[in-house]
Design a protein around this motif. Sequence first.
Motif, mmCIF file in Angstrom:
data_model
loop_
_atom_site.group_PDB
_atom_site.id
_atom_site.type_symbol
_atom_site.label_atom_id
_atom_site.label_comp_id
_atom_site.label_asym_id
_atom_site.label_seq_id
_atom_site.Cartn_x
_atom_site.Cartn_y
_atom_site.Cartn_z
ATOM 1 N N GLN A 65 0.668 -1.230 0.128
ATOM 2 C CA GLN A 65 -0.221 0.001 -0.136
ATOM 3 C C GLN A 65 0.917 1.296 -0.099
ATOM 4 O OE1 GLN A 65 -2.341 0.770 3.526
ATOM 5 N NE2 GLN A 65 -3.904 1.691 2.463
ATOM 6 N N THR A 66 1.791 1.243 0.827
ATOM 7 C CA THR A 66 2.865 2.206 0.786
ATOM 8 C C THR A 66 3.615 2.582 -0.531
ATOM 9 O OG1 THR A 66 3.398 1.948 3.055
ATOM 10 C CG2 THR A 66 4.854 3.354 1.838
ATOM 11 N N VAL A 67 3.777 1.428 -1.403
ATOM 12 C CA VAL A 67 4.435 1.761 -2.408
ATOM 13 C C VAL A 67 3.556 2.148 -3.748
ATOM 14 C CG1 VAL A 67 5.471 0.260 -4.551
ATOM 15 C CG2 VAL A 67 6.180 -0.496 -2.246
ATOM 16 N N ARG A 68 2.289 1.684 -3.331
ATOM 17 C CA ARG A 68 1.295 2.306 -4.353
ATOM 18 C C ARG A 68 0.975 3.527 -4.219
ATOM 19 N NH1 ARG A 68 -1.502 -2.434 -2.745
ATOM 20 N NH2 ARG A 68 -2.951 -1.199 -1.374
ATOM 21 N N GLN A 69 0.948 4.155 -2.932
ATOM 22 C CA GLN A 69 0.691 5.466 -2.456
ATOM 23 C C GLN A 69 1.698 6.524 -2.892
ATOM 24 O OE1 GLN A 69 -0.312 4.997 1.701
ATOM 25 N NE2 GLN A 69 -2.304 4.837 1.341
ATOM 26 N N GLU A 70 2.815 5.783 -2.944
ATOM 27 C CA GLU A 70 4.325 6.687 -3.337
ATOM 28 C C GLU A 70 4.171 6.800 -4.861
ATOM 29 O OE1 GLU A 70 7.656 8.857 -3.195
ATOM 30 O OE2 GLU A 70 6.050 8.520 -1.791
ATOM 31 N N ALA A 71 3.652 5.784 -5.694
ATOM 32 C CA ALA A 71 3.462 5.982 -6.847
ATOM 33 C C ALA A 71 2.543 6.774 -7.562
ATOM 34 C CB ALA A 71 3.194 4.197 -7.606
ATOM 35 N N LEU A 72 1.241 6.962 -6.843
ATOM 36 C CA LEU A 72 0.312 7.742 -7.093
ATOM 37 C C LEU A 72 0.623 9.331 -6.815
ATOM 38 C CD1 LEU A 72 -2.640 8.232 -7.863
ATOM 39 C CD2 LEU A 72 -3.258 7.856 -5.202
ATOM 40 N N ARG A 73 1.428 9.383 -5.673
ATOM 41 C CA ARG A 73 1.880 10.722 -5.303
ATOM 42 C C ARG A 73 2.762 11.152 -6.347
ATOM 43 N NH1 ARG A 73 6.066 13.147 -3.590
ATOM 44 N NH2 ARG A 73 7.372 11.113 -3.488
ATOM 45 N N LYS A 74 3.533 10.407 -6.874
ATOM 46 C CA LYS A 74 4.490 10.910 -7.957
ATOM 47 C C LYS A 74 3.961 11.332 -9.234
ATOM 48 C CE LYS A 74 8.522 8.643 -6.359
ATOM 49 N NZ LYS A 74 9.791 7.635 -6.561
ATOM 50 N N ALA A 75 2.587 10.473 -9.422
ATOM 51 C CA ALA A 75 2.114 10.662 -10.733
ATOM 52 C C ALA A 75 1.123 11.984 -10.596
ATOM 53 C CB ALA A 75 0.925 9.369 -10.972
ATOM 54 N N VAL A 76 0.616 12.275 -9.419
ATOM 55 C CA VAL A 76 -0.325 13.335 -9.147
ATOM 56 C C VAL A 76 0.687 14.765 -9.169
ATOM 57 C CG1 VAL A 76 -1.684 14.632 -7.563
ATOM 58 C CG2 VAL A 76 -2.062 12.189 -8.020
ATOM 59 N N THR B 92 0.220 10.685 -18.499
ATOM 60 C CA THR B 92 -0.480 9.349 -18.907
ATOM 61 C C THR B 92 0.178 8.240 -18.820
ATOM 62 O OG1 THR B 92 -1.512 10.686 -20.634
ATOM 63 C CG2 THR B 92 -1.446 8.403 -20.932
ATOM 64 N N ARG B 93 1.664 8.063 -19.025
ATOM 65 C CA ARG B 93 2.348 6.957 -18.978
ATOM 66 C C ARG B 93 2.465 6.657 -17.458
ATOM 67 N NH1 ARG B 93 6.284 8.623 -21.646
ATOM 68 N NH2 ARG B 93 7.475 9.526 -20.052
ATOM 69 N N ALA B 94 2.588 7.619 -16.463
ATOM 70 C CA ALA B 94 2.762 7.226 -14.836
ATOM 71 C C ALA B 94 1.611 6.726 -14.469
ATOM 72 C CB ALA B 94 3.150 8.603 -14.306
ATOM 73 N N PHE B 95 0.281 7.356 -14.992
ATOM 74 C CA PHE B 95 -0.944 6.761 -14.358
ATOM 75 C C PHE B 95 -1.232 5.501 -15.097
ATOM 76 C CE2 PHE B 95 -2.162 11.179 -13.186
ATOM 77 C CZ PHE B 95 -2.402 10.958 -11.912
ATOM 78 N N SER B 96 -0.942 5.334 -16.163
ATOM 79 C CA SER B 96 -0.868 4.002 -16.835
ATOM 80 C C SER B 96 -0.443 2.742 -16.243
ATOM 81 C CB SER B 96 -0.660 4.004 -18.384
ATOM 82 O OG SER B 96 -1.592 5.014 -19.221
ATOM 83 N N GLU B 97 0.691 2.972 -15.982
ATOM 84 C CA GLU B 97 1.700 1.989 -15.366
ATOM 85 C C GLU B 97 1.249 1.644 -14.170
ATOM 86 O OE1 GLU B 97 5.687 3.459 -15.175
ATOM 87 O OE2 GLU B 97 5.901 3.347 -17.458
ATOM 88 N N LEU B 98 0.716 2.724 -13.302
ATOM 89 C CA LEU B 98 0.120 2.590 -11.936
ATOM 90 C C LEU B 98 -1.019 1.710 -12.078
ATOM 91 C CD1 LEU B 98 -0.131 5.328 -9.296
ATOM 92 C CD2 LEU B 98 -1.827 3.485 -9.355
ATOM 93 N N ALA B 99 -1.796 1.783 -13.015
ATOM 94 C CA ALA B 99 -3.105 1.271 -13.063
ATOM 95 C C ALA B 99 -3.017 -0.397 -13.614
ATOM 96 C CB ALA B 99 -4.194 1.840 -14.291
ATOM 97 N N SER B 100 -2.130 -0.487 -14.237
ATOM 98 C CA SER B 100 -1.695 -1.746 -14.567
ATOM 99 C C SER B 100 -0.938 -2.517 -13.794
ATOM 100 C CB SER B 100 -0.762 -1.903 -16.297
ATOM 101 O OG SER B 100 -0.460 -2.890 -16.579
ATOM 102 N N ARG B 101 0.166 -1.946 -13.205
ATOM 103 C CA ARG B 101 0.711 -2.807 -12.193
ATOM 104 C C ARG B 101 -0.055 -3.177 -10.814
ATOM 105 N NH1 ARG B 101 6.566 -0.238 -10.917
ATOM 106 N NH2 ARG B 101 6.751 -0.850 -13.031
ATOM 107 N N TYR B 102 -0.961 -2.294 -10.160
ATOM 108 C CA TYR B 102 -1.531 -2.463 -9.110
ATOM 109 C C TYR B 102 -3.080 -2.475 -9.472
ATOM 110 C CZ TYR B 102 2.866 -0.753 -7.636
ATOM 111 O OH TYR B 102 4.121 -0.622 -7.346
ATOM 112 N N SER B 103 -3.481 -3.174 -10.518
ATOM 113 C CA SER B 103 -4.916 -3.425 -10.958
ATOM 114 C C SER B 103 -5.718 -3.972 -9.756
ATOM 115 C CB SER B 103 -5.106 -4.305 -12.060
ATOM 116 O OG SER B 103 -6.354 -4.699 -12.510
ATOM 117 N N GLY B 104 -6.587 -3.548 -9.546
ATOM 118 C CA GLY B 104 -7.672 -3.826 -8.395
ATOM 119 C C GLY B 104 -7.535 -3.128 -7.122
ATOM 120 N N SER B 105 -6.687 -2.132 -6.970
ATOM 121 C CA SER B 105 -6.537 -1.392 -5.781
ATOM 122 C C SER B 105 -7.097 0.055 -5.824
ATOM 123 C CB SER B 105 -4.908 -1.269 -5.726
ATOM 124 O OG SER B 105 -4.520 -0.558 -6.515
#
Length: 233
Positions: free
Chosen positions: A57-68, A97-110
């Motif tokens: 969850q921490t990893v996902r949140q960090e990826a989201l923070r960087k994308a935002v 777009t690339r950052a959000f696409s990678e996040l959506a693909s890598r952590y699908s379902g979260s």
Amino acid sequence: MDRLTRKELKQDRFAQEVSRTVAFFEAHRKQVIRAGIALLALILIAAGALYYQRRQQTVRQEALRKAVELLDAPVGQGAAPGITSFLSEDSKREAVTRAFSELASRYSGSREAAIAEYYLGVIAVSQGKSDEAIKHLTAALRGDKEIASLANLTLADLYASQGKTAEAEKILRALAANPTVLVPKEEATIALARVLAASKPDEARKLLEPLRTSPGAVGRAAIAAYGELFANR
């Protein structure tokens, strides 16, 4: 039976139970040890899974923070050292777009993936890519109710712009009946009034009338919508 005899009897029964327990353990030592090891393993696995989930969850949140953060990155030369910037809006849009696409693909379902899908939908709307926007916004509906409400509000606006007023009306009525923190009832109601203004003007007026006297932003938004929709009627 006197008190001493009762005491002795209790002690004797206790001794028998202890003896039976010891005898059982001796006879089943391997099974008991294996069961203990198995239980310990389950406890460790559960603890490890909880740690892993929190870590993920921490990893996902960090990826989201960087994308935002990329959304607020400046465009053009002259950015401060250490600040991410882009030379053009196109290059910025591609990176976002690339950052959000990678996040959506890598952590699908979260939850974070659902948020990423929402952002991708909004970006697609801004580019006029309706089909792509609907795909991403529909995927965002799998998130929690807050994210889903934002996605539905954007979907309703998109459908309305396409002339699909029935679909937009259905979504907005549901949002008004089931408000969230991010999409309160008043916002959904004003959006619904905008959709109904052409086909059901009387209902649209009834929806806006009580909101016009509301304090703050709600009242201002209702007054603006009423003036925009019915100024010449």
